[in-house]
Design an enzyme around this catalytic site. Structure first.
Site, short mmCIF file in Angstrom:
data_model
loop_
_atom_site.label_atom_id
_atom_site.label_comp_id
_atom_site.label_asym_id
_atom_site.label_seq_id
_atom_site.Cartn_x
_atom_site.Cartn_y
_atom_site.Cartn_z
N ASP A 40 0.87 -1.17 0.00
CA ASP A 40 0.00 0.00 0.00
C ASP A 40 0.92 1.23 0.00
OD1 ASP A 40 0.90 0.39 2.60
OD2 ASP A 40 -1.07 0.24 3.55
N HIS A 41 0.35 2.43 0.20
CA HIS A 41 1.18 3.64 0.14
C HIS A 41 2.28 3.65 1.20
CE1 HIS A 41 -1.90 4.61 3.12
NE2 HIS A 41 -0.99 5.41 3.65
N CYS A 91 3.08 -3.15 4.07
CA CYS A 91 2.33 -1.94 4.45
C CYS A 91 3.00 -1.35 5.67
CB CYS A 91 0.84 -2.26 4.67
SG CYS A 91 0.46 -3.35 6.05
N GLY A 92 2.30 -0.53 6.45
CA GLY A 92 2.95 0.09 7.60
C GLY A 92 3.35 -0.92 8.66
N THR A 93 2.45 -1.88 8.91
CA THR A 93 2.69 -2.88 9.96
C THR A 93 2.83 -4.31 9.42
OG1 THR A 93 0.32 -3.19 10.17
CG2 THR A 93 1.33 -1.60 11.68
N GLY A 94 2.36 -4.53 8.21
CA GLY A 94 2.25 -5.89 7.66
C GLY A 94 0.86 -6.46 7.86
N HIS A 131 7.01 -24.37 8.80
CA HIS A 131 5.79 -24.97 9.36
C HIS A 131 4.53 -24.62 8.57
CE1 HIS A 131 7.55 -25.66 13.68
NE2 HIS A 131 8.34 -26.12 12.71
N ARG A 142 4.39 -33.55 9.20
CA ARG A 142 3.19 -33.33 10.03
C ARG A 142 2.49 -32.01 9.72
NH1 ARG A 142 7.36 -31.26 13.20
NH2 ARG A 142 6.78 -29.58 14.64
N HIS A 143 3.19 -31.10 9.08
CA HIS A 143 2.59 -29.80 8.79
C HIS A 143 1.65 -29.82 7.58
CE1 HIS A 143 5.27 -28.22 11.77
NE2 HIS A 143 6.30 -28.73 11.12
C1 RB5 Z 1 -1.57 3.02 6.54
O1 RB5 Z 1 -1.57 4.23 7.19
C2 RB5 Z 1 -1.46 1.87 7.50
O2 RB5 Z 1 -2.58 1.84 8.32
C3 RB5 Z 1 -1.32 0.58 6.75
O3 RB5 Z 1 -0.19 0.64 5.96
C4 RB5 Z 1 -1.15 -0.67 7.58
O4 RB5 Z 1 -0.06 -0.54 8.44
C5 RB5 Z 1 -2.32 -1.20 8.29
O5 RB5 Z 1 -2.28 -2.33 8.79
#
Ligand code: RB5
Length: 145
Positions: free
Chosen positions: A10-11, A67-70, A100, A134-135
């Site tokens: 994403d951005h 993204c920002g957090t994944g 796994h 097993r996985h």
């Molecule tokens: C974008 O601002 C942010 O919310 C997105 O990239 C992501 O981290 C959300 O999970």
């Protein structure tokens, strides 16, 4: 890996996507970029959906989503049947997600980890094989949901 590896963001993940793409290409990987193609804010998860579809269609071998957090990219990708997207913001998880879970999409967060760690996670994830055994059955159940 002869088939291309897919990548999308994403951005918030755009800059890491560009850097990871260039770095992997320089290392000899073929990369298919599903977007986004700039860092402007928009409803931009279609790129991640296209990446997930590409993995299922075997258009690409596996995928990387940033993204920002994944979290958002993994949530989107996991809505596509057969996708096992794993958020890996550390090396241990990256390794186990392949051994796994046979994760077919790697997700991580550009606002959580530095670029050096993102590179190490990506390299570990691309080079680690599924343990099978097993996985297999667990993953079959997950895919059947
Ligand atoms: C974008 O601002 C942010 O919310 C997105 O990239 C992501 O981290 C959300 O999970």
């Amino acid at each position: 890996m002869t088939k291309a590896v897919g990548i999308a963001s994403d951005h918030a993940g755009f800059e890491y996507k560009e850097l990871i793409k260039t770095w992997l290409e320089e290392a000899g990987y073929k990369i298919k970029d599903f977007g986004v193609y700039d860092n402007s804010r928009r409803l931009d998860y279609k790129a991640v959906k296209s990446l997930a579809d590409g993995v299922i269609a075997k258009d690409v071998s596996r995928g990387i989503a940033i993204c920002g957090t994944g979290l958002a990219v993994s949530i989107v990708a996991n809505k596509v049947k057969g996708i096992r997207a794993a958020v890996c913001n550390d090396l241990y998880t990256a390794k186990k997600s392949r051994e796994h879970n046979d994760a077919n999409i790697l997700a991580f967060g550009s606002r959580v980890i530095g670029f050096g760690l993102a590179q190490e996670i990506t390299e570990t994830w691309l080079k680690t094989a599924f343990d099978g055994g097993r996985h297999e059955e667990r993953n079959k159940y997950i895919d059947s949901i």
